[in-house]
Design a protein around this motif. Structure first.
Motif, PDB file in Angstrom:
ATOM      1  N   ASN A  96      65.621  -1.118  55.609  1.00 19.94           N
ATOM      2  CA  ASN A  96      66.413  -0.526  54.527  1.00 19.94           C
ATOM      3  C   ASN A  96      66.577  -1.467  53.329  1.00 19.94           C
ATOM      4  N   ASN A  97      66.382  -2.764  53.563  1.00 22.23           N
ATOM      5  CA  ASN A  97      66.486  -3.722  52.459  1.00 22.23           C
ATOM      6  C   ASN A  97      65.282  -3.679  51.532  1.00 22.23           C
ATOM      7  N   TYR A  98      64.213  -3.032  51.981  1.00 22.70           N
ATOM      8  CA  TYR A  98      62.956  -3.073  51.238  1.00 22.70           C
ATOM      9  C   TYR A  98      62.486  -1.705  50.756  1.00 22.70           C
ATOM     10  N   CYS A  99      63.340  -0.709  50.791  1.00 28.53           N
ATOM     11  CA  CYS A  99      62.913   0.623  50.363  1.00 28.53           C
ATOM     12  C   CYS A  99      64.090   1.411  49.804  1.00 28.53           C
ATOM     13  N   HIS A 100      63.753   2.455  49.053  1.00 29.07           N
ATOM     14  CA  HIS A 100      64.774   3.412  48.631  1.00 29.07           C
ATOM     15  C   HIS A 100      65.098   4.380  49.771  1.00 29.07           C
ATOM     16  N   PHE A 101      64.046   4.782  50.513  1.00 31.88           N
ATOM     17  CA  PHE A 101      64.213   5.823  51.528  1.00 31.88           C
ATOM     18  C   PHE A 101      63.494   5.447  52.826  1.00 31.88           C
TER      19      PHE A 101
ATOM     20  N   LYS B 238      60.388  17.616  52.403  1.00 33.90           N
ATOM     21  CA  LYS B 238      61.045  16.308  52.419  1.00 33.90           C
ATOM     22  C   LYS B 238      60.595  15.461  51.222  1.00 33.90           C
ATOM     23  N   ALA B 239      59.305  15.506  50.896  1.00 31.46           N
ATOM     24  CA  ALA B 239      58.793  14.752  49.750  1.00 31.46           C
ATOM     25  C   ALA B 239      59.458  15.210  48.457  1.00 31.46           C
ATOM     26  N   GLU B 240      59.653  16.519  48.309  1.00 34.13           N
ATOM     27  CA  GLU B 240      60.303  17.045  47.109  1.00 34.13           C
ATOM     28  C   GLU B 240      61.763  16.617  47.048  1.00 34.13           C
ATOM     29  N   ASP B 241      62.430  16.630  48.178  1.00 31.99           N
ATOM     30  CA  ASP B 241      63.818  16.197  48.246  1.00 31.99           C
ATOM     31  C   ASP B 241      63.950  14.726  47.831  1.00 31.99           C
ATOM     32  N   LEU B 242      63.059  13.878  48.338  1.00 32.31           N
ATOM     33  CA  LEU B 242      63.103  12.460  48.003  1.00 32.31           C
ATOM     34  C   LEU B 242      62.727  12.215  46.544  1.00 32.31           C
ATOM     35  N   THR B 243      61.841  13.041  46.014  1.00 32.63           N
ATOM     36  CA  THR B 243      61.464  12.918  44.599  1.00 32.63           C
ATOM     37  C   THR B 243      62.664  13.140  43.696  1.00 32.63           C
ATOM     38  N   LEU B 244      63.457  14.159  43.990  1.00 29.68           N
ATOM     39  CA  LEU B 244      64.653  14.438  43.189  1.00 29.68           C
ATOM     40  C   LEU B 244      65.659  13.300  43.295  1.00 29.68           C
TER      41      LEU B 244
ATOM     42  N   MET C  23      56.954  10.408  38.260  1.00 33.65           N
ATOM     43  CA  MET C  23      56.685   9.020  38.622  1.00 33.65           C
ATOM     44  C   MET C  23      56.199   8.949  40.071  1.00 33.65           C
ATOM     45  N   VAL C  24      55.140   8.182  40.296  1.00 34.64           N
ATOM     46  CA  VAL C  24      54.563   8.052  41.633  1.00 34.64           C
ATOM     47  C   VAL C  24      55.439   7.149  42.498  1.00 34.64           C
ATOM     48  N   MET C  25      55.654   7.582  43.760  1.00 33.77           N
ATOM     49  CA  MET C  25      56.434   6.783  44.706  1.00 33.77           C
ATOM     50  C   MET C  25      55.501   6.115  45.702  1.00 33.77           C
ATOM     51  N   SER C  26      55.654   4.817  45.876  1.00 33.58           N
ATOM     52  CA  SER C  26      54.851   4.065  46.840  1.00 33.58           C
ATOM     53  C   SER C  26      55.445   4.217  48.230  1.00 33.58           C
ATOM     54  N   CYS C  27      54.585   4.212  49.253  1.00 32.82           N
ATOM     55  CA  CYS C  27      55.084   4.352  50.617  1.00 32.82           C
ATOM     56  C   CYS C  27      54.181   3.619  51.606  1.00 32.82           C
ATOM     57  N   ILE C  28      54.758   3.304  52.764  1.00 32.99           N
ATOM     58  CA  ILE C  28      53.997   2.748  53.878  1.00 32.99           C
ATOM     59  C   ILE C  28      54.289   3.572  55.123  1.00 32.99           C
ATOM     60  N   VAL C  29      53.397   3.460  56.100  1.00 33.79           N
ATOM     61  CA  VAL C  29      53.539   4.165  57.378  1.00 33.79           C
ATOM     62  C   VAL C  29      53.554   3.139  58.499  1.00 33.79           C
ATOM     63  N   ILE C  30      54.493   3.304  59.437  1.00 35.54           N
ATOM     64  CA  ILE C  30      54.568   2.440  60.618  1.00 35.54           C
ATOM     65  C   ILE C  30      54.489   3.314  61.861  1.00 35.54           C
ATOM     66  N   ASP C  31      53.462   3.112  62.667  1.00 34.13           N
ATOM     67  CA  ASP C  31      53.313   3.893  63.899  1.00 34.13           C
ATOM     68  C   ASP C  31      52.311   3.181  64.805  1.00 34.13           C
ATOM     69  N   ASP C  32      52.604   3.136  66.104  1.00 36.13           N
ATOM     70  CA  ASP C  32      51.696   2.443  67.021  1.00 36.13           C
ATOM     71  C   ASP C  32      50.600   3.343  67.567  1.00 36.13           C
ATOM     72  N   GLU C  33      50.538   4.577  67.067  1.00 38.66           N
ATOM     73  CA  GLU C  33      49.464   5.493  67.469  1.00 38.66           C
ATOM     74  C   GLU C  33      48.544   5.739  66.274  1.00 38.66           C
ATOM     75  N   PRO C  34      47.281   5.300  66.359  1.00 43.33           N
ATOM     76  CA  PRO C  34      46.365   5.442  65.211  1.00 43.33           C
ATOM     77  C   PRO C  34      46.216   6.876  64.723  1.00 43.33           C
ATOM     78  N   HIS C  35      46.184   7.845  65.649  1.00 46.41           N
ATOM     79  CA  HIS C  35      46.007   9.237  65.212  1.00 46.41           C
ATOM     80  C   HIS C  35      47.222   9.722  64.426  1.00 46.41           C
ATOM     81  N   ALA C  36      48.406   9.207  64.768  1.00 43.80           N
ATOM     82  CA  ALA C  36      49.619   9.586  64.035  1.00 43.80           C
ATOM     83  C   ALA C  36      49.584   9.032  62.610  1.00 43.80           C
TER      84      ALA C  36
END
Length: 241
Positions: free
Chosen positions: A72-77, A112-118, A1-14
């Motif tokens: 934390n109210n809006y995500c599993h991880f 880390k992605a594999e750990d969260l998948t399990l 099953m595909v997991m949706s994610c977002i990224v938060i960072d104030d540096e565009p290159h990051a």
């Protein structure tokens, strides 16, 4: 099953670097990225939920630690991605599920992605075990009808209504087919095969070309939009010599 994610960072290159890593993992889907936590929170209040939030910690507008209680109210991880080792105690006190140091390597990210998948699979299994039935609104005010998932044969769209066909009959309720499809995501036995029909694999008898034939005798065409995903699933579960 595909997991949706977002990224938060104030540096565009990051953001770019993390987006590239996410793209390399087939079961991760980056839905949005944000330069600060406040914008991310505003988005989540509308979207309601994602599976994973990858967040920087040291940000000018609202740092990742202070934002954790809301995030934390809006995500599993919640996974922190930072250049600073010193935030680790605060991160795990904020109930973080991971702590990746920049620059993030491919190996550490995929681990880390594999750990969260399990962990995600365990969550879905628990939800599935706890939810063996649903209630729909009946025709009378304050009327509710209990339907077991195992009894559902197929679901048919009827304008703003759906008709749920079961082993004992059918029920009609006021909800869209897309909303019902979202509700059934935790159950891996339901597939939408065209714009009007969701079927239960429990009652799928056979597939002949573009036609799905159900055990009770109904046959429905598999739409082009849904065909590739449906057939890929069947191939994965086909006995091979």
């Amino acid at each position: 099953m595909v997991m949706s994610c977002i990224v938060i960072d104030d540096e565009p290159h990051a953001i770019d670097e993390l987006s590239e890593l996410i793209a390399l993992v087939p079961h991760l889907n980056l839905v949005e990225s944000f330069p600060d936590a406040r914008q991310a929170i505003a988005y989540l209040q509308e979207a309601e939920h994602v599976d994973i939030i990858f967040s920087d910690i040291s940000m000018a507008v609202l740092n990742g630690i202070d934002a954790a209680e809301i995030l934390n109210n809006y995500c599993h991880f919640l996974v922190y991605v930072t250049a600073h080792r010193g935030y680790a105690p605060e991160a795990f006190q904020a109930r973080a599920d991971g702590y990746l140091l920049k620059p993030v390597s491919y190996v550490s990210f995929t681990q880390k992605a594999e750990d969260l998948t399990l962990k995600h699979q365990d969550i879905i299994k628990l939800q599935r075990d706890e939810q063996q039935f649903l209630f729909i609104k009946g025709g009378q005010k304050s009327s509710f009808i209990k339907i077991k998932y195992s009894d559902i044969v197929y679901i048919e769209a009827m304008l703003n209504y759906i008709m749920i066909h079961t082993t004992t009959g059918h029920e009609i309720t006021y909800i869209g087919l897309k909303a019902m499809e979202d509700k059934l995501q935790i159950m891996d036995i339901f597939f939408r095969i065209n714009k009007s029909i969701i079927i239960s694999l429990n009652y799928l008898d056979r597939v002949d070309g573009n036609i799905a034939r159900l055990a009770p005798g109904q046959s429905y065409q598999i739409g082009d939009k849904y065909k590739s995903v449906f057939l890929d699933f069947l191939r994965k579960h086909t006995l091979k010599s």
